[in-house]
Enzyme design. Structure first.
Site, PDB file in Angstrom:
ATOM      1  N   TYR A  57      33.328  38.925  50.979  1.00  0.00           N
ATOM      2  CA  TYR A  57      34.545  39.669  50.603  1.00  0.00           C
ATOM      3  C   TYR A  57      35.472  38.769  49.787  1.00  0.00           C
ATOM      4  O   TYR A  57      35.898  39.128  48.683  1.00  0.00           O
ATOM      5  CB  TYR A  57      35.250  40.185  51.862  1.00  0.00           C
ATOM      6  CG  TYR A  57      36.441  41.069  51.547  1.00  0.00           C
ATOM      7  CD1 TYR A  57      36.262  42.372  51.088  1.00  0.00           C
ATOM      8  CD2 TYR A  57      37.743  40.611  51.694  1.00  0.00           C
ATOM      9  CE1 TYR A  57      37.346  43.189  50.784  1.00  0.00           C
ATOM     10  CE2 TYR A  57      38.837  41.418  51.398  1.00  0.00           C
ATOM     11  CZ  TYR A  57      38.630  42.703  50.946  1.00  0.00           C
ATOM     12  OH  TYR A  57      39.699  43.507  50.633  1.00  0.00           O
TER      13      TYR A  57
ATOM     14  N   SER B 112      42.509  41.484  46.281  1.00  0.00           N
ATOM     15  CA  SER B 112      42.973  41.189  47.646  1.00  0.00           C
ATOM     16  C   SER B 112      43.566  39.801  47.663  1.00  0.00           C
ATOM     17  O   SER B 112      43.145  38.917  46.885  1.00  0.00           O
ATOM     18  CB  SER B 112      41.793  41.235  48.621  1.00  0.00           C
ATOM     19  OG  SER B 112      42.197  40.756  49.894  1.00  0.00           O
TER      20      SER B 112
ATOM     21  N   LYS C 250      36.325  39.249  45.774  1.00  0.00           N
ATOM     22  CA  LYS C 250      37.712  39.559  45.377  1.00  0.00           C
ATOM     23  C   LYS C 250      38.235  38.500  44.412  1.00  0.00           C
ATOM     24  O   LYS C 250      38.973  38.804  43.477  1.00  0.00           O
ATOM     25  CB  LYS C 250      38.598  39.692  46.619  1.00  0.00           C
ATOM     26  CG  LYS C 250      38.286  40.937  47.455  1.00  0.00           C
ATOM     27  CD  LYS C 250      38.560  42.210  46.671  1.00  0.00           C
ATOM     28  CE  LYS C 250      38.323  43.466  47.477  1.00  0.00           C
ATOM     29  NZ  LYS C 250      38.676  44.691  46.751  1.00  0.00           N
TER      30      LYS C 250
HETATM   31  P1  NAI Z   1      39.597  52.327  53.029  1.00  0.00           P
HETATM   32  O1  NAI Z   1      38.265  51.966  53.593  1.00  0.00           O
HETATM   33  O2  NAI Z   1      40.627  52.940  53.882  1.00  0.00           O
HETATM   34  O3  NAI Z   1      39.408  53.234  51.738  1.00  0.00           O
HETATM   35  C1  NAI Z   1      38.463  52.890  50.760  1.00  0.00           C
HETATM   36  C2  NAI Z   1      37.965  54.143  50.068  1.00  0.00           C
HETATM   37  O4  NAI Z   1      36.982  53.720  49.122  1.00  0.00           O
HETATM   38  C3  NAI Z   1      37.274  55.123  51.017  1.00  0.00           C
HETATM   39  O5  NAI Z   1      37.786  56.422  50.810  1.00  0.00           O
HETATM   40  C4  NAI Z   1      35.799  55.025  50.652  1.00  0.00           C
HETATM   41  O6  NAI Z   1      35.094  56.241  50.801  1.00  0.00           O
HETATM   42  C5  NAI Z   1      35.889  54.613  49.190  1.00  0.00           C
HETATM   43  N1  NAI Z   1      34.666  53.943  48.739  1.00  0.00           N
HETATM   44  C6  NAI Z   1      33.951  52.967  49.361  1.00  0.00           C
HETATM   45  N2  NAI Z   1      32.872  52.649  48.647  1.00  0.00           N
HETATM   46  C7  NAI Z   1      32.893  53.425  47.531  1.00  0.00           C
HETATM   47  C8  NAI Z   1      32.042  53.565  46.418  1.00  0.00           C
HETATM   48  N3  NAI Z   1      30.921  52.856  46.294  1.00  0.00           N
HETATM   49  N4  NAI Z   1      32.386  54.444  45.453  1.00  0.00           N
HETATM   50  C9  NAI Z   1      33.508  55.186  45.566  1.00  0.00           C
HETATM   51  N5  NAI Z   1      34.353  55.119  46.615  1.00  0.00           N
HETATM   52  C10 NAI Z   1      34.038  54.246  47.581  1.00  0.00           C
HETATM   53  O7  NAI Z   1      40.117  50.944  52.404  1.00  0.00           O
HETATM   54  P2  NAI Z   1      41.548  50.477  51.880  1.00  0.00           P
HETATM   55  O8  NAI Z   1      42.079  49.532  52.871  1.00  0.00           O
HETATM   56  O9  NAI Z   1      42.350  51.608  51.413  1.00  0.00           O
HETATM   57  O10 NAI Z   1      41.043  49.599  50.639  1.00  0.00           O
HETATM   58  C11 NAI Z   1      41.310  49.937  49.288  1.00  0.00           C
HETATM   59  C12 NAI Z   1      41.216  48.659  48.485  1.00  0.00           C
HETATM   60  O11 NAI Z   1      42.189  47.729  48.974  1.00  0.00           O
HETATM   61  C13 NAI Z   1      39.865  47.944  48.610  1.00  0.00           C
HETATM   62  O12 NAI Z   1      39.485  47.437  47.350  1.00  0.00           O
HETATM   63  C14 NAI Z   1      40.166  46.816  49.574  1.00  0.00           C
HETATM   64  O13 NAI Z   1      39.283  45.729  49.411  1.00  0.00           O
HETATM   65  C15 NAI Z   1      41.592  46.477  49.200  1.00  0.00           C
HETATM   66  N6  NAI Z   1      42.329  45.756  50.230  1.00  0.00           N
HETATM   67  C16 NAI Z   1      42.592  46.307  51.459  1.00  0.00           C
HETATM   68  C17 NAI Z   1      43.299  45.595  52.408  1.00  0.00           C
HETATM   69  C18 NAI Z   1      43.600  46.135  53.773  1.00  0.00           C
HETATM   70  O14 NAI Z   1      44.102  45.377  54.624  1.00  0.00           O
HETATM   71  N7  NAI Z   1      43.351  47.398  54.062  1.00  0.00           N
HETATM   72  C19 NAI Z   1      43.791  44.234  52.117  1.00  0.00           C
HETATM   73  C20 NAI Z   1      43.459  43.764  50.809  1.00  0.00           C
HETATM   74  C21 NAI Z   1      42.779  44.504  49.904  1.00  0.00           C
END
Ligand code: NAI
Length: 241
Positions: A148, A135, A152
């Protein structure tokens, strides 16, 4: 690195950025996409959307045996492992130790487990690719919580370590550093007050997951270490450097 004909694993692929990457990799002609997530029903739905070149796996990325099992795919050995699942939680100095540990397990150790699971066979086959979703919060001051940002930053440091130590053995590593993407995580962040709408608006462009997936494909093709889907993050980091 082109995704065409490659075997790809994406964790956290039931929703958000991971889902968009899985769909985009399939559209790019990946030989097989493993859609891995804690949310099994969500993973099955994404795999169905892709069709026969996808399979859904329920995984908790904080469990090493479960991550290790992802290295065995019905499509053959893994060419590209996208360790993407991540969570938010805790707030500032009041965040309890268990919350720091929970975030450390999912946001950092999961990348270590993925590297352990696939690097030996990738090295044996002459090389492979890791993409770790980190991130912008790990690189620059962003709105959000201490655990967080710290986890990261640790994830970025781990990816740099792998890149340096395994480059000579054909392992390529990229870190995806988004900031503000319209996903469930962003909604959760606003709802639970990890973020404020004002801080999010002030931090720059908000992207949709397919924009991030497009930046990933471009970044992998160019074999860039940092993939910054948000131009303002790239500008900031380059100015700071
Ligand atoms: P999201 O919450 O929409 O999707 C995350 C997915 O990861 C979900 O389907 C969830 O079930 C799964 N998940 C959570 N814990 C888990 C575990 N222990 N084992 C397996 N699956 C698990 O989140 P998003 O936004 O798509 O995030 C994806 C990545 O992007 C993350 O690493 C997040 O930190 C990073 N990120 C997101 C940003 C944003 O603004 N949305 C900004 C910067 C980074």
């Amino acid at each position: 690195m082109r995704v065409r004909d490659k075997v790809v694993v994406v964790t956290g692929a039931a929703a958000g950025i991971g889902r968009a990457m899985a769909l985009r990799f399939a559209a790019e002609g990946a030989a097989g996409v493993v859609v891995a997530d804690l949310d099994e029903a969500g993973a099955v739905a994404v795999a169905k959307e892709i069709g026969e070149r996808a399979t859904a796996v329920r995984v908790d990325v904080s469990s090493e045996p479960e991550v290790a099992a992802l290295a065995e795919t019905p499509f053959g050995p893994v060419d590209l492992f996208c360790s993407n699942a991540g969570i938010i939680g805790g707030h500032g100095l009041d965040a309890p130790d268990q919350e720091w540990s929970r975030l450390y397990a999912v946001n950092v150790l999961a990348h270590v487990y993925a590297a352990r699971a696939v690097i030996p066979s990738m090295v044996a086959r002459g090389g492979g690719y890791l993409l770790n979703t980190c991130s912008a919060a790990g690189l620059i001051s962003c709105p959000g919580d201490a655990p967080y940002a710290v986890t990261k930053a640790a994830a970025i440091a781990f990816a740099e370590w792998v890149a340096i130590h395994y480059a000579s053995r054909g392992i390529k590593v990229s870190v995806l550093c988004p900031q503000g993407v319209r996903t469930g995580m962003l909604e959760q962040g606003l709802e639970e007050e990890h973020l404020t709408a004002r801080a999010v608006a002030a931090s720059g462009t908000i992207l949709d997951p397919p924009d991030v997936a497009a930046a990933v494909v471009e970044g992998l093709e160019a074999e860039r270490f940092h993939i910054f889907p948000h131009p303002e993050v790239a500008d900031f980091v380059h100015r700071k450097a």
